[in-house]
Design an enzyme around this catalytic site. Structure first.
Site, mmCIF file in Angstrom:
data_model
loop_
_atom_site.group_PDB
_atom_site.id
_atom_site.type_symbol
_atom_site.label_atom_id
_atom_site.label_comp_id
_atom_site.label_asym_id
_atom_site.label_seq_id
_atom_site.Cartn_x
_atom_site.Cartn_y
_atom_site.Cartn_z
ATOM 1 N N ARG A 53 56.080 43.004 49.966
ATOM 2 C CA ARG A 53 54.990 42.630 49.057
ATOM 3 C C ARG A 53 54.091 41.569 49.696
ATOM 4 O O ARG A 53 52.960 41.365 49.284
ATOM 5 C CB ARG A 53 55.562 42.163 47.709
ATOM 6 C CG ARG A 53 54.516 41.740 46.699
ATOM 7 C CD ARG A 53 54.919 41.972 45.236
ATOM 8 N NE ARG A 53 56.322 41.704 44.940
ATOM 9 C CZ ARG A 53 56.848 40.481 44.810
ATOM 10 N NH1 ARG A 53 56.096 39.416 44.932
ATOM 11 N NH2 ARG A 53 58.136 40.333 44.534
ATOM 12 N N TYR A 105 29.287 49.131 39.130
ATOM 13 C CA TYR A 105 30.396 50.052 38.940
ATOM 14 C C TYR A 105 30.988 49.815 37.543
ATOM 15 O O TYR A 105 31.428 48.707 37.237
ATOM 16 C CB TYR A 105 31.454 49.839 40.028
ATOM 17 C CG TYR A 105 32.610 50.783 39.880
ATOM 18 C CD1 TYR A 105 32.468 52.120 40.207
ATOM 19 C CD2 TYR A 105 33.821 50.342 39.379
ATOM 20 C CE1 TYR A 105 33.523 52.999 40.039
ATOM 21 C CE2 TYR A 105 34.879 51.220 39.210
ATOM 22 C CZ TYR A 105 34.714 52.546 39.548
ATOM 23 O OH TYR A 105 35.754 53.421 39.376
ATOM 24 N N ASP A 178 30.029 43.398 46.280
ATOM 25 C CA ASP A 178 30.634 44.727 46.340
ATOM 26 C C ASP A 178 29.820 45.531 47.353
ATOM 27 O O ASP A 178 28.692 45.928 47.080
ATOM 28 C CB ASP A 178 30.623 45.385 44.956
ATOM 29 C CG ASP A 178 31.321 46.752 44.951
ATOM 30 O OD1 ASP A 178 31.434 47.366 46.030
ATOM 31 O OD2 ASP A 178 31.732 47.203 43.859
ATOM 32 N N LYS A 203 36.653 54.825 49.103
ATOM 33 C CA LYS A 203 35.385 55.507 49.346
ATOM 34 C C LYS A 203 35.138 55.640 50.855
ATOM 35 O O LYS A 203 35.933 56.262 51.529
ATOM 36 C CB LYS A 203 34.275 54.750 48.615
ATOM 37 C CG LYS A 203 34.633 54.352 47.165
ATOM 38 C CD LYS A 203 34.843 55.535 46.249
ATOM 39 C CE LYS A 203 35.467 55.167 44.914
ATOM 40 N NZ LYS A 203 34.791 54.126 44.150
#
Ligand code: PLP
Length: 382
Positions: A53, A105, A178, A203
């Site tokens: 983790r 978004y 972003d 993406k």
């Protein structure tokens, strides 16, 4: 990897960071699946790794490439774009203020509305292409984060990153960008003064529509960055090693994919600019786009592969086009090698403020004449 600065990011990423396994000579990084790492006889950790983790050699290879591509001081990968996005806003104190675009978004905006409601955070939504509106929204000392998205979904509005950084910093706020649509191929937000750059790596960074992943890269190893590390460590939204390996493989072709889809997008946008079945083509590479001048200044190697069309004939006309194409796939998401078409208002639902006749196109790397012919035949059906 001592001579990494000799090469451009394009060469560096193509070679997966000049990767070479010292013992076997393998030139492809392996997938390290181990979630735990052993200690030696002195009960010290054998290497830099303890538990999956917190560290993993496969995703750290990806982070190293991303840090280098964005010219940052540190990078962290997450299990999705939204896991990375929410990690940033987990660091905002209750009672603070945040500023974000009206058009962005939609899932990210839904999250902002949610934390605003539940954590007593004040949220102001602005037109991010209007610098005066951004400036007047800022509350010096109270605004912690100015979030912008450029080019912004799905109108591809452009925000002047350098100017936004100045406004944010004057108010003592952190500027987060972003840059999912822009990609590091076209834009380096950190060099323009942004503090944190965000990507949905689902993406363009991965580029093959087969991995969910998110990325943050920071300009400085400051307190907020430490806190973001704490959030990932404690909330656990880290990227799995198989996904990290696929992302790494996808990133090796990032430049050729993004440059090619950007060229296709510009050709297609220019072709349909004055089409009788289309009201308007939204693409920052077109001179009539309101953000064109800024885009020319802050983007290089093209204007991304994202184009929107406003179809004559309203929502029905737009949906007819989206269901008549043969090469464009009617599906959500973006940034893959295959071209997608989407009726955005349907996907965003009844609260959406997106024009009802808007079709969002994610342009892939196919032959552009096939994409144009496909769109022509679909428009002929309206
Ligand atoms: C997809 C997307 C996100 C969310 O990322 P996920 O990987 O789907 O969680 C955020 N911002 C933009 C611009 C996106 O396209």
């Amino acid at each position: 990897m001592s001579n990494e600065d000799e090469f451009s990011p394009k060469s560096f990423v193509a070679s997966a960071g000049l990767y070479m396994d010292k013992t076997s000579g393998a030139i492809v990084p392996p997938v390290q699946t181990s979630t735990t790492f052993a200690r030696n006889k002195a009960y010290e950790l054998t290497g830099d790794f303890s538990y999956g983790r917190d560290q993993n050699p496969t995703y750290e290879q990806v982070e190293m490439l991303l840090q280098r591509l964005e010219k940052g001081a540190g990078a962290r990968v997450f299990s999705s774009g939204m896991a990375a996005f929410s990690a940033v806003f987990e660091t905002v104190n209750s009672g603070a203020h945040i500023v974000a675009p009206k058009i962005m978004y939609h899932g990210a905006q839904d999250w902002l509305r949610r934390i605003a409601r539940r954590r007593n955070i004040e949220l102001t939504l602005i037109d991010q292409s209007d610098l005066r509106a951004i400036k007047s929204a800022m509350q010096p000392g109270k605004t912690e984060i100015l979030w912008i998205e450029t080019p912004a979904n799905p109108t591809w509005d452009i925000c002047d990153i350098a100017a936004a950084a100045e406004i944010a910093h004057e108010a003592g706020a952190c500027l987060c960008v972003d840059s999912t649509v822009a990609t590091p191929v076209t834009t380096q937000p950190l060099l323009l003064g942004a503090d944190i750059v965000f990507h949905s790596a689902t993406k363009y960074l991965n580029g093959h529509s087969d991995v969910l992943a998110g990325v943050l890269v920071t300009r400085e190893l400051d307190e907020r960055w430490q806190e973001i590390g704490e959030v990932r460590h404690l909330a656990g939204g880290v990227l799995g090693s198989f996904e990290a390996w696929l992302l790494l493989r996808g990133m090796r072709t990032l430049f050729v994919r993004v440059e090619h889809s950007g060229k296709n997008a510009l050709t297609l946008a220019q072709h349909f600019e004055h089409h009788p079945k289309i009201d308007k083509v939204l693409y920052p590479g077109l001179e009539n786009h309101p953000g064109h001048a800024i885009a020319r200044r802050q983007m290089k190697n093209g204007f991304s592969g994202m184009v929107s069309l406003l179809i004559k004939g309203g929502a029905e006309g737009a949906k007819k086009v989206a269901t008549t194409t043969k090469l464009f796939v009617p599906a959500t998401s973006l940034g893959g090698v295959e071209s997608l078409i989407e009726h955005r208002a349907t996907v965003e639902g009844p609260k959406s403020i997106v024009p009802k006749n808007l079709l969002r196109l994610s342009i892939g790397i196919e032959a552009v004449e096939d994409l144009i012919a496909d769109m022509e035949q679909a428009l002929a059906a309206v």
